[in-house]
Each structure stands twice: as C-alpha cells, then as structure tokens.
Design a protein around this motif. Sequence first.
Motif, PDB file in Angstrom:
ATOM      1  N   LEU A 120       0.833  -1.205   0.000  1.00 15.43           N
ATOM      2  CA  LEU A 120       0.000   0.000   0.000  1.00 15.43           C
ATOM      3  C   LEU A 120       0.864   1.250   0.000  1.00 15.43           C
ATOM      4  O   LEU A 120       0.617   2.195  -0.762  1.00 15.43           O
ATOM      5  CB  LEU A 120      -0.922  -0.003   1.222  1.00 15.43           C
ATOM      6  N   HIS A 121       1.894   1.257   0.840  1.00 16.21           N
ATOM      7  CA  HIS A 121       2.792   2.413   0.895  1.00 16.21           C
ATOM      8  C   HIS A 121       3.514   2.609  -0.437  1.00 16.21           C
ATOM      9  O   HIS A 121       3.716   3.750  -0.884  1.00 16.21           O
ATOM     10  CB  HIS A 121       3.809   2.235   2.022  1.00 16.21           C
ATOM     11  N   GLN A 122       3.907   1.511  -1.054  1.00 14.03           N
ATOM     12  CA  GLN A 122       4.571   1.597  -2.355  1.00 14.03           C
ATOM     13  C   GLN A 122       3.644   2.223  -3.391  1.00 14.03           C
ATOM     14  O   GLN A 122       4.051   3.081  -4.190  1.00 14.03           O
ATOM     15  CB  GLN A 122       5.016   0.202  -2.805  1.00 14.03           C
ATOM     16  N   LEU A 123       2.372   1.802  -3.386  1.00 15.13           N
ATOM     17  CA  LEU A 123       1.379   2.359  -4.310  1.00 15.13           C
ATOM     18  C   LEU A 123       1.239   3.864  -4.101  1.00 15.13           C
ATOM     19  O   LEU A 123       1.285   4.647  -5.069  1.00 15.13           O
ATOM     20  CB  LEU A 123       0.030   1.672  -4.096  1.00 15.13           C
ATOM     21  N   ILE A 124       1.067   4.285  -2.867  1.00  8.04           N
ATOM     22  CA  ILE A 124       0.868   5.706  -2.566  1.00  8.04           C
ATOM     23  C   ILE A 124       2.099   6.523  -2.928  1.00  8.04           C
ATOM     24  O   ILE A 124       1.994   7.609  -3.514  1.00  8.04           O
ATOM     25  CB  ILE A 124       0.502   5.880  -1.077  1.00  8.04           C
ATOM     26  N   ARG A 125       3.287   5.998  -2.620  1.00 12.08           N
ATOM     27  CA  ARG A 125       4.529   6.710  -2.964  1.00 12.08           C
ATOM     28  C   ARG A 125       4.675   6.871  -4.469  1.00 12.08           C
ATOM     29  O   ARG A 125       5.025   7.954  -4.962  1.00 12.08           O
ATOM     30  CB  ARG A 125       5.746   5.957  -2.408  1.00 12.08           C
ATOM     31  N   GLN A 126       4.453   5.800  -5.210  1.00 13.87           N
ATOM     32  CA  GLN A 126       4.660   5.849  -6.658  1.00 13.87           C
ATOM     33  C   GLN A 126       3.685   6.806  -7.337  1.00 13.87           C
ATOM     34  O   GLN A 126       4.079   7.559  -8.235  1.00 13.87           O
ATOM     35  CB  GLN A 126       4.520   4.440  -7.247  1.00 13.87           C
ATOM     36  N   ILE A 127       2.432   6.787  -6.919  1.00  9.69           N
ATOM     37  CA  ILE A 127       1.458   7.714  -7.497  1.00  9.69           C
ATOM     38  C   ILE A 127       1.843   9.143  -7.168  1.00  9.69           C
ATOM     39  O   ILE A 127       1.767  10.048  -8.030  1.00  9.69           O
ATOM     40  CB  ILE A 127       0.039   7.413  -6.972  1.00  9.69           C
ATOM     41  N   ASN A 128       2.298   9.378  -5.943  1.00  7.47           N
ATOM     42  CA  ASN A 128       2.712  10.726  -5.554  1.00  7.47           C
ATOM     43  C   ASN A 128       3.907  11.202  -6.375  1.00  7.47           C
ATOM     44  O   ASN A 128       3.972  12.365  -6.789  1.00  7.47           O
ATOM     45  CB  ASN A 128       3.053  10.754  -4.062  1.00  7.47           C
ATOM     46  N   ILE A 129       4.856  10.313  -6.645  1.00  8.31           N
ATOM     47  CA  ILE A 129       6.031  10.671  -7.454  1.00  8.31           C
ATOM     48  C   ILE A 129       5.614  11.012  -8.879  1.00  8.31           C
ATOM     49  O   ILE A 129       6.087  11.986  -9.469  1.00  8.31           O
ATOM     50  CB  ILE A 129       7.062   9.522  -7.443  1.00  8.31           C
ATOM     51  N   MET A 130       4.700  10.220  -9.441  1.00  9.58           N
ATOM     52  CA  MET A 130       4.241  10.487 -10.804  1.00  9.58           C
ATOM     53  C   MET A 130       3.525  11.837 -10.893  1.00  9.58           C
ATOM     54  O   MET A 130       3.639  12.545 -11.898  1.00  9.58           O
ATOM     55  CB  MET A 130       3.307   9.371 -11.272  1.00  9.58           C
ATOM     56  N   LEU A 131       2.807  12.202  -9.834  1.00  5.50           N
ATOM     57  CA  LEU A 131       2.055  13.455  -9.846  1.00  5.50           C
ATOM     58  C   LEU A 131       2.906  14.662  -9.485  1.00  5.50           C
ATOM     59  O   LEU A 131       2.782  15.729 -10.085  1.00  5.50           O
ATOM     60  CB  LEU A 131       0.869  13.355  -8.869  1.00  5.50           C
ATOM     61  N   LYS A 161       0.149  10.162 -17.463  1.00  3.62           N
ATOM     62  CA  LYS A 161      -1.186   9.702 -17.073  1.00  3.62           C
ATOM     63  C   LYS A 161      -1.394   8.239 -17.454  1.00  3.62           C
ATOM     64  O   LYS A 161      -1.896   7.442 -16.649  1.00  3.62           O
ATOM     65  CB  LYS A 161      -2.238  10.579 -17.751  1.00  3.62           C
ATOM     66  N   GLU A 162      -0.990   7.868 -18.666  1.00  3.78           N
ATOM     67  CA  GLU A 162      -1.126   6.486 -19.100  1.00  3.78           C
ATOM     68  C   GLU A 162      -0.236   5.563 -18.271  1.00  3.78           C
ATOM     69  O   GLU A 162      -0.635   4.443 -17.912  1.00  3.78           O
ATOM     70  CB  GLU A 162      -0.773   6.364 -20.583  1.00  3.78           C
ATOM     71  N   LYS A 163       0.974   6.018 -17.947  1.00  3.03           N
ATOM     72  CA  LYS A 163       1.881   5.243 -17.104  1.00  3.03           C
ATOM     73  C   LYS A 163       1.260   5.012 -15.725  1.00  3.03           C
ATOM     74  O   LYS A 163       1.329   3.910 -15.171  1.00  3.03           O
ATOM     75  CB  LYS A 163       3.215   5.983 -16.976  1.00  3.03           C
ATOM     76  N   MET A 164       0.648   6.049 -15.181  1.00  2.82           N
ATOM     77  CA  MET A 164       0.005   5.962 -13.875  1.00  2.82           C
ATOM     78  C   MET A 164      -1.188   5.004 -13.920  1.00  2.82           C
ATOM     79  O   MET A 164      -1.365   4.180 -13.028  1.00  2.82           O
ATOM     80  CB  MET A 164      -0.432   7.365 -13.426  1.00  2.82           C
TER      81      MET A 164
END
Length: 220
Positions: A120-131, A161-164
């Motif tokens: 879960l933390h990995q998901l949240i971190r990665q989305i935050n980095i992409m944004l 966006k597509e990568k995310m």
Amino acid sequence: MRNALLFVFAALLCLAFHSEKTCTIRGTVTVPDAAQDYYAVLYQGGSSIDTCLIADGKFTLHAVQTSQQQLRVEIHDAQGKRLNDGSLFDNVIEVIPDTDAIDVNVDTYESNGSPLTEDLHQLIRQINIMLEGPSPELDERIAAMEAGDMEKAEEISNQTKEKMHRYMRETYLAHLNDAVGLQALQLLSFDIETNELIELVAQGADFIQEDESIQMNLLW
C-alpha cells in the motif's frame, strides 16, 4: 426454556467476539514538544476506533485483523487537532491490519510486519512521485511549459497519465481480494471510462464491488 436459549445465544455472541484476531500496531513518531501531550489516533474511514497517548515517541494501537480494511494513523495534540502541514506524508500513515503485529515509523512513512501495508505504501509513494515528482518526466514537462511549448508539455502529461493508469491497473489486478486492490481501483476509477471500470470491478472481491466510492463512480 426461553432463558436457556437466550443464554446460549449470548454465549455464542461472546465466543464470536473473542474469536476475532487482533492486530497490534506499534509506532514511533517525533513530536514537536516533548513536554506536551500528543496522541496517536487510529481511523477507519472517518471514525476513530482507537487512541493512545504517545510516550517517549512511541505508541500502540489495536484493530480487528483483516486484509480488507485500510486504516489510518494520525497524530493529534491534546486539543484533538491533527498535526499536519498539508503534505501527504506529514504525521499520518496508512496500515492494513492483516497480521498479528505491524511496526510503523510515522516520520519516514515506513512499516514492517505486513507485506500488504508495505505494498500500500509503495502504491501511494509511486502515485505521488508520478504526480508531484521528483521524476525526469515532471522536470521535462515543467521545462516545456517554461519554454512555452505547451504541445510537448501536454504530450508528456498524457504519457505520465497512461503510465500511472497502467501501474494502478496492474496493482489492482495483483490485489483483487485485499485493501491494496481497493485503493488502486478507487484511484483509477476517477479517470477511466465506465465500461472499463465495470470490467475491472467484476474481477474484484465482493467488498470491492460493494464499495461506496466505486459504486458512485460507476454511476457517473
């Protein structure tokens, strides 16, 4: 006879209650003022389900053990005000109480003892980095905007966006029966076509299909 049946029913309820396994959440956090009282508060959605006075930068919270609930630990002062500077990772950490015990570090947004919580933390971190970065794509998009090349900036934005979307979709499909999958689908559901969302939802567990936010997005 009726009293005997009531006694048996009450005994069964008591047995069911005590059979629920508990997850212990042990945490560390740096508080602003060691002379003041601060509290760790555990939330399920918008409801507080446990609270603990922080002592020497440590706290212990408890929750019913499950892989299908995402809980949130917040740090509050003695007046009940949340300590947060507005950033995503300030004095807050999410957990999935799927094991007997989880160790969390609120300062570093790290955990140990629950692979699902780590995912879960990995998901949240990665989305935050992409944004919000830091990332080469974001730097390139900002540079294009500063140069007035809005077409290139939009192209990079669409690629990001597509990568995310691809990352959230893959995460969901790897977690169809737990709260990591629900979080990934919730994030994805705001920005995909209804037909695709219907197809993805149908693959998830019942609790995902019945989630209120997912149901609302299906109606949009």
